[in-house]
Design a protein around this motif. Sequence first.
Motif, PDB file in Angstrom:
ATOM      1  N   ASN A 195      11.006   8.172  -5.662  1.00 32.20           N
ATOM      2  CA  ASN A 195      10.231   7.500  -4.627  1.00 32.20           C
ATOM      3  C   ASN A 195      11.101   6.950  -3.502  1.00 32.20           C
ATOM      4  OD1 ASN A 195       7.169   7.198  -5.211  1.00 32.20           O
ATOM      5  ND2 ASN A 195       8.132   6.970  -7.220  1.00 32.20           N
ATOM      6  N   THR A 218       0.860  -1.177   0.000  1.00 26.75           N
ATOM      7  CA  THR A 218       0.000   0.000   0.000  1.00 26.75           C
ATOM      8  C   THR A 218       0.900   1.231   0.000  1.00 26.75           C
ATOM      9  OG1 THR A 218      -0.050   0.202   2.411  1.00 26.75           O
ATOM     10  CG2 THR A 218      -1.718  -1.238   1.392  1.00 26.75           C
ATOM     11  N   ALA A 219       0.324   2.396  -0.250  1.00 25.80           N
ATOM     12  CA  ALA A 219       1.117   3.620  -0.275  1.00 25.80           C
ATOM     13  C   ALA A 219       1.802   3.866   1.074  1.00 25.80           C
ATOM     14  CB  ALA A 219       0.237   4.818  -0.646  1.00 25.80           C
TER      15      ALA A 219
END
Length: 293
Positions: free
Chosen positions: A129, A36-37
């Motif tokens: 990221n 998940t994020a």
Amino acid sequence: MRHLALGLLAAASIAGLAQTQSQTENKLSPKWEELTAADFITAIHQSQGVCMLPFGIIEKHGPHLPLGNDLINARYVAEHAAAEEYAVIFPAYYFGQIAEAKQEPGTVSYSMHMQLDLLQETTNEMARNGCKKIVIVNGHGGNDSFLPYFAQSQLQMSHDYVVYIYRWHENYPGRPALHSKVDMHAGESETAHTMVSRPDLVHQDRAAQESGADQARQHLPPDVYTGIWWYARFPNHYAGDGSAATLVLGEADMKANVSDLVSALRAIKADQTSLQLQNEFYEKAQHPLDTKQ
């Protein structure tokens, strides 16, 4: 009293089960696409910014192995290494150099510019990221020239991350003896590896349907290179004998490969020099006349 003891025992058992279940649920997947994020943020911190990009290809692998063989095996090794030394693993990536197999069905061959641009965009996005140490785990021999060139090209402009190229070679002590003289592509070794990673995709009974022998159709000095060299030697895009593969060889090789990659990941996590030198180089490259001679 006996009922109370049994009740306490049952409660402790349930609590223990819940704790074990919670630990299992909280264990982060190393796979980028499964996080998940919020978990992704945790994963980047846990990996110390080390991310793997297993790099395969889509090409024929003799008459008996799957088209994605290199990618399957590269991801298998990366996933098992991450289980020992946590790192985030980028999704399936197969956009590499395979022009020499364009005549074979199922091959996906991208243009030279697309390969470089897409890989640069991918590593840039990985770094944006939080992946500041990107380990390209190369599972395809056709990338052996392409990937070092890509790494060298990172010096053309500044980046806040380092690209590491990892390529394992089967030269460890105690390796089981091979039965084949030629073992370059879809042969004894690769077949043995896939017998471990995806045995359901190995059709070893078909391995002898085509010849993997060296046809030696080009006659040039060893210091002369041409792009057609592979087709000249192995027109079936098969180099070796997959029928000679054994599970013993596959298990030994995969264990050694995973162990080697784990060691590489630990060394990369400890590496504080590469980015420092890279930044020093970028700065000096802006003012070459100031570089002391």
